[in-house]
Design a protein around this motif. Sequence first.
Motif, PDB file in Angstrom:
ATOM      1  N   ARG A  97       4.881 -19.349  27.287  1.00 25.83           N
ATOM      2  CA  ARG A  97       4.330 -20.572  27.879  1.00 25.83           C
ATOM      3  C   ARG A  97       2.812 -20.517  27.979  1.00 25.83           C
ATOM      4  O   ARG A  97       2.130 -21.499  27.675  1.00 25.83           O
ATOM      5  CB  ARG A  97       4.935 -20.778  29.271  1.00 25.83           C
ATOM      6  N   ASP A 101       0.252 -23.059  26.271  1.00 27.49           N
ATOM      7  CA  ASP A 101      -0.638 -23.836  27.140  1.00 27.49           C
ATOM      8  C   ASP A 101      -2.093 -23.673  26.706  1.00 27.49           C
ATOM      9  O   ASP A 101      -2.878 -24.633  26.732  1.00 27.49           O
ATOM     10  CB  ASP A 101      -0.479 -23.397  28.595  1.00 27.49           C
ATOM     11  N   ALA A 104      -2.622 -25.818  23.719  1.00 25.16           N
ATOM     12  CA  ALA A 104      -2.677 -27.223  24.124  1.00 25.16           C
ATOM     13  C   ALA A 104      -3.990 -27.556  24.826  1.00 25.16           C
ATOM     14  O   ALA A 104      -4.498 -28.677  24.719  1.00 25.16           O
ATOM     15  CB  ALA A 104      -1.499 -27.546  25.040  1.00 25.16           C
ATOM     16  N   ASP A 173       4.181 -33.023  19.884  1.00 25.63           N
ATOM     17  CA  ASP A 173       4.231 -33.177  21.335  1.00 25.63           C
ATOM     18  C   ASP A 173       4.331 -31.813  22.013  1.00 25.63           C
ATOM     19  O   ASP A 173       5.192 -30.996  21.659  1.00 25.63           O
ATOM     20  CB  ASP A 173       5.439 -34.038  21.719  1.00 25.63           C
ATOM     21  N   VAL A 174       3.461 -31.576  22.986  1.00 26.82           N
ATOM     22  CA  VAL A 174       3.395 -30.269  23.642  1.00 26.82           C
ATOM     23  C   VAL A 174       4.713 -29.927  24.331  1.00 26.82           C
ATOM     24  O   VAL A 174       5.243 -28.815  24.181  1.00 26.82           O
ATOM     25  CB  VAL A 174       2.240 -30.235  24.668  1.00 26.82           C
ATOM     26  N   ALA A 175       5.257 -30.873  25.090  1.00 23.41           N
ATOM     27  CA  ALA A 175       6.497 -30.606  25.828  1.00 23.41           C
ATOM     28  C   ALA A 175       7.649 -30.297  24.876  1.00 23.41           C
ATOM     29  O   ALA A 175       8.460 -29.397  25.138  1.00 23.41           O
ATOM     30  CB  ALA A 175       6.839 -31.800  26.712  1.00 23.41           C
ATOM     31  N   ALA A 176       7.713 -31.020  23.764  1.00 24.24           N
ATOM     32  CA  ALA A 176       8.799 -30.805  22.805  1.00 24.24           C
ATOM     33  C   ALA A 176       8.681 -29.439  22.143  1.00 24.24           C
ATOM     34  O   ALA A 176       9.677 -28.718  22.002  1.00 24.24           O
ATOM     35  CB  ALA A 176       8.787 -31.906  21.748  1.00 24.24           C
ATOM     36  N   ARG A 178       7.151 -26.795  23.293  1.00 24.13           N
ATOM     37  CA  ARG A 178       7.438 -25.770  24.301  1.00 24.13           C
ATOM     38  C   ARG A 178       8.943 -25.641  24.524  1.00 24.13           C
ATOM     39  O   ARG A 178       9.478 -24.527  24.597  1.00 24.13           O
ATOM     40  CB  ARG A 178       6.732 -26.130  25.605  1.00 24.13           C
ATOM     41  N   GLN A 179       9.646 -26.771  24.599  1.00 22.66           N
ATOM     42  CA  GLN A 179      11.093 -26.739  24.804  1.00 22.66           C
ATOM     43  C   GLN A 179      11.796 -26.057  23.635  1.00 22.66           C
ATOM     44  O   GLN A 179      12.671 -25.205  23.832  1.00 22.66           O
ATOM     45  CB  GLN A 179      11.630 -28.159  24.972  1.00 22.66           C
ATOM     46  N   GLU A 182      11.182 -22.260  23.674  1.00 22.83           N
ATOM     47  CA  GLU A 182      11.961 -21.572  24.705  1.00 22.83           C
ATOM     48  C   GLU A 182      13.446 -21.558  24.362  1.00 22.83           C
ATOM     49  O   GLU A 182      14.162 -20.607  24.707  1.00 22.83           O
ATOM     50  CB  GLU A 182      11.726 -22.228  26.063  1.00 22.83           C
TER      51      GLU A 182
END
Length: 206
Positions: A97, A101, A104, A173-176, A178-179, A182
């Motif tokens: 993460r 981050d 990003a 997309d950052v959230a995508a 990262r998901q 993980e």
Amino acid sequence: MPRITAPTVAEHREAQERALLDAARAVLAEGATEIPGFAEVAARAGLARSSMYQYFRSRQHLLTALIEDAFPRWSERVEAAMAEAGAPDQRVLAYVRANLDLVADGEHAIAAAIASIAPRDVIAESSAAMHRQLIAPLAAALAELGAQDPAAMADLINAVVHAATRQLEKGADVAAVRQHTEELIAPYVERAAARGIPTNSGNNTP
């Protein structure tokens, strides 16, 4: 004499140098292809061009300062995130993460700009040192989880992080990202944590 804006002269100089480095980093983040010029950096920091020479003898000296600032900054942020995570499985995920981050937040763009400008031997040495510094706590966490070859596993996790980095740099997309990252790594560390940390069965000492 310039107005002192900190409790001491030393703190004032430190704050001014930090402002100039941050201004130079901002120029690099925008895709600079050469060492930022003194006039541009000073203007961004809200200082006179002559102020630059109080801290940096030349543009090459500024580049050296940027290298010495950028690589430790990355390592320290990752190490801090891992230290806060506690358990080894959570430290591995914190490593992932924190690195994403940083990408990003634009830190990777700055590092990439520096790498494209600086001499190859200098960058190779700094990059190798940062890699060793980053891998050590990751490999230690993996060893605690029972990985047979912690260094090799750390390299594999880094490969996933690097692939995720490339996606972020392409505008994903950052959230995508990262998901998805993980989802690849979490099952391994969760299974390893569930198995428990290996112990020496022949040692009955509490």
